[in-house]
Design an enzyme around this catalytic site. Structure first.
Site, short mmCIF file in Angstrom:
data_model
loop_
_atom_site.label_atom_id
_atom_site.label_comp_id
_atom_site.label_asym_id
_atom_site.label_seq_id
_atom_site.Cartn_x
_atom_site.Cartn_y
_atom_site.Cartn_z
N ARG A 1 28.57 -48.91 -36.33
CA ARG A 1 28.61 -47.79 -37.26
C ARG A 1 27.75 -46.64 -36.77
O ARG A 1 26.83 -46.83 -35.97
CB ARG A 1 28.20 -48.16 -38.68
CG ARG A 1 27.41 -49.39 -38.85
CD ARG A 1 27.16 -49.74 -40.31
NE ARG A 1 26.17 -50.81 -40.32
CZ ARG A 1 25.98 -51.68 -41.29
NH1 ARG A 1 26.68 -51.61 -42.39
NH2 ARG A 1 25.06 -52.62 -41.18
N ARG B 1 20.97 -62.75 -35.86
CA ARG B 1 21.66 -61.69 -35.15
C ARG B 1 20.73 -60.49 -35.13
O ARG B 1 20.08 -60.18 -36.13
CB ARG B 1 22.98 -61.36 -35.86
CG ARG B 1 23.87 -60.42 -35.09
CD ARG B 1 24.46 -61.07 -33.86
NE ARG B 1 25.43 -60.20 -33.21
CZ ARG B 1 25.74 -60.28 -31.93
NH1 ARG B 1 25.17 -61.18 -31.13
NH2 ARG B 1 26.65 -59.46 -31.42
N ARG C 1 30.98 -59.78 -49.60
CA ARG C 1 30.02 -58.71 -49.91
C ARG C 1 30.76 -57.41 -50.22
O ARG C 1 30.25 -56.57 -50.94
CB ARG C 1 29.08 -58.47 -48.71
CG ARG C 1 28.11 -59.58 -48.44
CD ARG C 1 27.35 -59.34 -47.14
NE ARG C 1 26.61 -58.09 -47.09
CZ ARG C 1 25.41 -57.90 -47.62
NH1 ARG C 1 24.80 -58.89 -48.24
NH2 ARG C 1 24.80 -56.73 -47.52
N GLU D 1 24.62 -47.74 -34.36
CA GLU D 1 24.12 -49.11 -34.55
C GLU D 1 24.89 -50.08 -33.67
O GLU D 1 26.10 -50.19 -33.79
CB GLU D 1 24.28 -49.47 -36.03
CG GLU D 1 23.81 -50.85 -36.40
CD GLU D 1 23.82 -51.08 -37.92
OE1 GLU D 1 23.57 -50.13 -38.69
OE2 GLU D 1 24.12 -52.21 -38.32
N ARG E 1 39.42 -53.65 -54.53
CA ARG E 1 39.74 -53.05 -55.83
C ARG E 1 41.15 -52.49 -55.86
O ARG E 1 41.58 -51.87 -54.89
CB ARG E 1 38.84 -51.83 -56.10
CG ARG E 1 37.41 -52.05 -56.13
CD ARG E 1 36.75 -50.79 -56.69
NE ARG E 1 35.31 -50.97 -56.60
CZ ARG E 1 34.56 -50.39 -55.69
NH1 ARG E 1 35.08 -49.55 -54.81
NH2 ARG E 1 33.27 -50.65 -55.66
N TYR F 1 20.65 -64.09 -46.60
CA TYR F 1 21.20 -62.74 -46.44
C TYR F 1 20.96 -61.97 -47.73
O TYR F 1 21.87 -61.62 -48.45
CB TYR F 1 22.70 -62.88 -46.15
CG TYR F 1 23.43 -61.67 -45.58
CD1 TYR F 1 22.85 -60.41 -45.55
CD2 TYR F 1 24.71 -61.81 -45.08
CE1 TYR F 1 23.55 -59.32 -45.04
CE2 TYR F 1 25.41 -60.74 -44.56
CZ TYR F 1 24.82 -59.50 -44.55
OH TYR F 1 25.52 -58.43 -44.05
N ASP G 1 19.92 -58.95 -50.28
CA ASP G 1 19.90 -57.49 -50.40
C ASP G 1 18.52 -57.07 -50.90
O ASP G 1 17.76 -57.90 -51.42
CB ASP G 1 20.97 -57.02 -51.40
CG ASP G 1 22.36 -57.06 -50.77
OD1 ASP G 1 22.47 -56.85 -49.55
OD2 ASP G 1 23.33 -57.30 -51.51
N1 UDP Z 1 32.89 -55.79 -42.46
C1 UDP Z 1 34.05 -55.54 -41.76
N2 UDP Z 1 34.44 -54.24 -41.54
C2 UDP Z 1 33.73 -53.19 -41.98
C3 UDP Z 1 32.55 -53.44 -42.71
C4 UDP Z 1 32.15 -54.75 -42.93
O1 UDP Z 1 34.73 -56.47 -41.33
O2 UDP Z 1 34.14 -52.05 -41.74
C5 UDP Z 1 32.49 -57.19 -42.65
C6 UDP Z 1 31.59 -57.69 -41.53
O3 UDP Z 1 31.88 -59.05 -41.29
C7 UDP Z 1 30.22 -57.50 -42.13
C8 UDP Z 1 30.47 -57.88 -43.57
O4 UDP Z 1 31.76 -57.33 -43.85
O5 UDP Z 1 29.26 -58.34 -41.49
C9 UDP Z 1 29.45 -57.36 -44.55
O6 UDP Z 1 29.38 -55.95 -44.45
P1 UDP Z 1 28.14 -55.12 -44.99
O7 UDP Z 1 28.46 -53.69 -44.85
O8 UDP Z 1 27.78 -55.64 -46.33
O9 UDP Z 1 27.01 -55.55 -43.94
P2 UDP Z 1 25.48 -55.09 -43.79
O10 UDP Z 1 25.40 -53.69 -44.32
O11 UDP Z 1 24.66 -56.11 -44.52
O12 UDP Z 1 25.29 -55.15 -42.31
#
Ligand code: UDP
Length: 392
Positions: free
Chosen positions: A290, A259, A180, A311, A184, A360, A362
């Site tokens: 976060r 989850r 996801r 969160e 880059r 999952y 978006d």
């Molecule tokens: N992830 C990570 N570190 C980060 C951010 C994301 O390892 O700092 C991994 C983690 O496994 C997460 C996945 O990338 O579940 C997808 O992140 P995303 O931000 O897309 O998750 P969402 O916003 O859907 O919770």
């Protein structure tokens, strides 16, 4: 007890994006709709409220991003979107890194200054862990992450975050989850690759209020489908169900894994609390993943206060909200069984959305799936325009 008192054509279960978009478009085509929603409000996990002039997302940050011009035009009928770009900072034990994984991150981690230097570093770390075979197919999230960005970044920015987010080892998670995030070899901190990005000024709730405001739509909040399932099934000819698919079938084949999350909101008497919309805490020990500072999402603010949300991931239990499906092999197989049960009911019930399809998704994918359903359900031509602004 009679529930279909007004001879509704459709029952929509759940007032999140899938249900609300379907209800809106079906009503525009002259159908009578009853929307029922278990929670006290509409908008599902997109629900937002305003406090101190700041838009707060009650169920975690939702940033709209898509490459689909039709969906971008569609959603803009209901709100003005700003041009917010998510540029996340990772905090690993006090060290700060740019996300997603890009030339800034590589410089901060290794001091590499060119794409070739960064690629060489990743190649070396990948080979030490996974061997020299460039075609090796990663079997889980850990291998996928290391294959993409090497062991240092995996250890500091992924492993701890992922294991607290999902409550299991990164070797027991599907590889696709880490894909996801963009990787880059340019200096670009935009969390998404999509052409259209932003958040609605004033929040998402207004979008749902407008979607559901129609003389042919009735909305009942605080109404649980499962409490009267048999009566609803007996009385409604057609049902759009966006709750958990395993719950609909009374967990007959077993429980799917989910989850959950928990949020703690704080109001600080400062103008600027953390200097960024989202900061990820990527170590294993910090219990939250976060921290969102809401005023940075839309720039509208009261200089005297800032509203911040932490969160926390948590285990899912039946009395908590299911935020994420866990699409590993075991659950994917179990879901297939439920999908078979659903296919047997297809003339009466459509299962949609993240929970109805155990995907999952978006936001833009959910909007798109709902419009596809409308096209199918009412046999609209594939080039049918849902919004006035021309799509090309
Ligand atoms: N992830 C990570 N570190 C980060 C951010 C994301 O390892 O700092 C991994 C983690 O496994 C997460 C996945 O990338 O579940 C997808 O992140 P995303 O931000 O897309 O998750 P969402 O916003 O859907 O919770």
């Amino acid at each position: 007890m009679k529930l279909n008192t007004k001879n509704y054509d459709y029952l929509v279960v759940g007032a999140g994006p899938y249900g609300a978009v379907f209800a809106h478009e079906a009503a525009k085509l002259g159908k009578r709709i009853l929307v029922i929603e278990k929670r006290p409000h509409v908008a599902g996990n997109l629900y937002t409220h305003v406090e101190h002039g700041i838009t707060v997302h009650d169920y975690g940050a939702h940033i709209f991003h898509t490459d689909n011009q039709e969906i971008w035009h569609y959603i803009q009928q209901f709100a003005d979107f700003n041009n917010f770009q998510n540029q996340v900072i990772a905090n690993y034990k006090g060290e700060l890194y740019n996300l997603p994984f890009n030339m800034n991150t590589f410089y901060e981690m290794w001091g590499t200054k060119t794409p070739a230097e960064a690629q060489a570093k990743i190649k070396e770390q990948r080979a030490a862990f996974l061997g020299d075979d460039e075609n090796y197919q990663p079997r889980n999230l850990e291998e996928q992450a290391i294959s993409l960005i090497g062991t240092d970044i995996y250890q500091k920015l992924i492993k701890g975050y992922t294991e607290k987010q999902w409550g299991r080892d990164a070797t027991e998670l599907p590889a696709f989850i880490i894909k996801r995030l963009p990787v880059r070899f340019i200096f670009d901190n935009n969390y998404f690759n999509h052409r259209y990005q932003g958040v609605p000024v004033g929040g998402y709730t207004q979008i749902f209020d407008q979607l559901l405001e129609h003389p042919l739509i009735d909305v009942q909040v605080n109404t649980d489908f499962m409490a009267d399932k048999e009566t609803y099934l007996a009385e409604f000819p057609r049902i759009i169900y966006t709750g958990m698919i395993d719950q609909f079938f009374d967990y007959q084949a077993g429980q799917l894994a989910y989850r959950s999350l928990r949020f703690e909101k704080e109001v600080h008497a400062v103008d600027n609390y953390q200097g960024n919309a989202v900061i990820n805490y990527t170590d294993r020990e910090t219990p939250y993943t976060r921290v969102m500072e809401w005023k940075h999402f839309d720039g509208l603010s009261d200089p005297a206060v800032s509203v911040v949300t932490r969160e926390y991931p948590q285990a899912w239990t039946t009395d908590r909200e299911a935020y994420y499906p866990i699409n590993d092999q075991e659950n994917t197989q179990l879901y297939r069984q439920y999908a078979k049960f659903a296919a047997a009911l297809k003339d009466q019930v459509v299962f949609g959305g993240r929970l109805g399809q155990y995907r999952y998704y978006d936001m833009d994918q959910v909007f798109n799936a709902a419009l596809q359903l409308v096209r199918q359900e009412f046999q609209l031509p594939s080039d049918y325009h849902f919004s006035e602004q021309a799509d090309n």
